[in-house]
Design a protein around this motif. Structure first.
Motif, short mmCIF file in Angstrom:
data_model
loop_
_atom_site.label_atom_id
_atom_site.label_comp_id
_atom_site.label_asym_id
_atom_site.label_seq_id
_atom_site.Cartn_x
_atom_site.Cartn_y
_atom_site.Cartn_z
N ASP A 25 0.82 -1.22 0.00
CA ASP A 25 0.00 0.00 0.00
C ASP A 25 0.85 1.27 0.00
N CYS A 26 1.63 1.39 -1.04
CA CYS A 26 2.45 2.59 -1.16
C CYS A 26 2.73 2.85 -2.63
N ILE A 27 3.25 4.02 -2.90
CA ILE A 27 3.83 4.30 -4.22
C ILE A 27 5.28 4.66 -3.97
N ALA A 28 6.10 4.52 -4.99
CA ALA A 28 7.53 4.76 -4.80
C ALA A 28 8.17 5.15 -6.12
N ILE A 29 9.27 5.84 -6.02
CA ILE A 29 10.13 6.12 -7.17
C ILE A 29 11.52 5.62 -6.82
N GLY A 30 12.36 5.46 -7.83
CA GLY A 30 13.68 4.88 -7.62
C GLY A 30 14.70 5.89 -7.12
N GLY A 80 -3.85 13.42 0.59
CA GLY A 80 -5.16 13.76 0.08
C GLY A 80 -5.23 13.80 -1.43
N ASP A 81 -4.08 13.94 -2.10
CA ASP A 81 -4.06 13.87 -3.57
C ASP A 81 -4.39 12.45 -4.01
N GLY A 96 -5.76 5.43 -6.09
CA GLY A 96 -5.72 5.52 -4.64
C GLY A 96 -5.59 6.95 -4.16
N ARG A 97 -5.59 7.08 -2.85
CA ARG A 97 -5.42 8.39 -2.21
C ARG A 97 -4.14 8.35 -1.37
N ILE A 98 -3.33 9.37 -1.49
CA ILE A 98 -2.10 9.46 -0.72
C ILE A 98 -2.46 9.80 0.73
N VAL A 99 -1.96 9.01 1.66
CA VAL A 99 -2.35 9.18 3.06
C VAL A 99 -1.16 9.44 3.98
N GLY A 100 0.02 9.58 3.42
CA GLY A 100 1.17 9.80 4.27
C GLY A 100 2.22 10.66 3.63
N PRO A 101 3.14 11.20 4.42
CA PRO A 101 4.23 12.01 3.89
C PRO A 101 5.32 11.14 3.27
N TYR A 102 6.27 11.81 2.69
CA TYR A 102 7.43 11.11 2.14
C TYR A 102 8.19 10.39 3.24
N HIS A 103 8.66 9.18 2.96
CA HIS A 103 9.58 8.50 3.86
C HIS A 103 10.56 7.67 3.04
N ARG A 116 5.69 6.80 -0.42
CA ARG A 116 4.56 7.44 0.24
C ARG A 116 3.47 6.38 0.44
N LYS A 117 2.79 6.43 1.58
CA LYS A 117 1.71 5.49 1.84
C LYS A 117 0.47 5.88 1.03
N VAL A 118 -0.26 4.86 0.57
CA VAL A 118 -1.44 5.06 -0.27
C VAL A 118 -2.57 4.14 0.19
N GLU A 119 -3.78 4.66 0.14
CA GLU A 119 -4.98 3.84 0.34
C GLU A 119 -5.60 3.61 -1.03
N TRP A 120 -5.57 2.36 -1.50
CA TRP A 120 -6.10 2.06 -2.82
C TRP A 120 -7.63 2.04 -2.76
N LEU A 121 -8.26 2.76 -3.70
CA LEU A 121 -9.71 2.95 -3.67
C LEU A 121 -10.44 2.19 -4.77
N LYS A 122 -9.87 2.19 -5.97
CA LYS A 122 -10.55 1.57 -7.11
C LYS A 122 -9.54 0.81 -7.95
#
Length: 334
Positions: A25-30, A80-81, A96-103, A116-122
């Motif tokens: 449940d996150c998104i990430a870049i390299g 919220g984005d 999804g909706r972004i629910v957390g800050p960068y880590h 970044r943490k994400v809540e997947w919606l659809k």
């Protein structure tokens, strides 16, 4: 929801970060070599400098664009984005909706530590979206903001069932095909301009003419204004004889350049001037008054290459590695 910014993101060229995205449940870049970015000043220049240090071989022309992606991931993307991930594996678009800050985290998939943490919606099949939306989310960038078709993605989150326009009515179909073709043409011209300066381009023209059914050969190096001789017979003694001048630069050929070639033609001979660039209006006017003279600019030259590419030998295909693909073509209403 109508005001929510929506971002597009990819999981690598082959979807190698998909498990990280959907199971954790996150998104990430390299950009693993950049390290933890939270200690950088919130300015694009700070990110550009860190990127230059971590990747010293990066091409200067794309430095601002590439280094700007981590900056946007940290400082423009907000909780919220919305985010849309087009999966190459299950052929669905996950929203999804972004629910957390960068880590910064290296566990799970060390090559994608910026997260970044994400809540997947659809989770929606690709075929439910318009061709334009699919085209926009297919951006070559690893992360980008969706703008033109953002409302289509927002509507899905709000519970609407996507009902894209029929493909035949979708104006983006023709736009997609045209851009693919334009990018291919640009690639060919850039490749030839960079790799075949001077004599190598003349040899390339010889091969192209041979693939078109002509016998062709380079002239002596001290032969001014004529680089290639082409003819239909094996011995090169039967008319018509074609004298070819090749200009490897991407500038504009002048009427002086063209008339120099024309001055080398004897009775019954034809002149062919090929350039990667363009011809001046005066050159085109000169051509119109001469039935035995033909000017081929960069765009038309690429057309000849594409038309005879299948006949190229392995060496020349290696210079221009192309693959045949089928793209949508918009049909006239009739």
């Amino acid at each position: 929801m109508a005001e929510a910014t929506i971002w597009g993101i990819h999981a690598g060229r082959t979807g190698d970060a998909e498990a990280l995205f959907l199971k954790q449940d996150c998104i990430a870049i390299g950009w693993a070599k950049l390290g933890n970015l939270s200690d950088l000043a919130p300015t694009r220049e700070a990110f550009r400098q860190r990127y230059s240090q971590a990747y010293p071989d990066a091409k200067p022309g794309g430095l601002a664009t590439v280094s700007g992606i981590p900056y946007r991931f940290l400082h423009e993307m907000k909780a919220g984005d919305l985010v849309a991930y087009p999966s190459k594996l299950d052929k669905q678009i996950h929203i999804g909706r972004i629910v957390g800050p960068y880590h910064y985290q290296t566990t799970g998939e060390s090559s994608y530590p910026q997260r970044r943490k994400v809540e997947w919606l659809k989770h929606v099949p690709r075929l439910k979206f318009s061709q334009g939306a699919l085209y926009e989310i297919g951006s070559a960038l690893s992360m980008f903001q969706i703008k033109t078709y953002a409302d289509e993605f927002r509507a899905v989150v709000e519970g609407a069932t996507p009902e894209p326009a029929p493909v035949v009515d979708d104006a983006t179909v023709a736009a997609v095909a045209e851009e693919i073709e334009e990018n291919t043409r640009d690639f060919i011209l850039k490749r030839l301009s960079q790799e075949l300066k001077g004599l190598p381009l003349e040899s390339f023209v010889v091969h192209l003419l041979q693939c078109m059914g002509y016998h062709a050969r380079l002239t002596r190096k001290n032969e001014p204004s004529v680089d290639v001789i082409a003819h239909k017979d094996h011995l090169g003694i039967e008319p018509p004889i074609i004298k070819v001048q090749v200009k490897s630069g991407d500038g504009t050929a002048t009427d002086k350049d063209v008339s120099a070639l024309y001055g080398k033609l004897s009775a019954g001979e034809y002149g062919l001037f090929i350039t990667l660039g363009a011809f001046s209006p005066a050159s085109r006017n000169f051509e119109q008054g001469k039935s035995n003279l033909r000017l081929i600019d960069g765009d038309e030259f690429v057309g000849l290459i594409l038309g005879h590419y299948e006949a190229f030998d392995a060496q020349h295909k290696g210079l221009l590695p192309l693959r045949r693909v089928y793209v949508p073509q918009a049909l006239d209403a009739e």
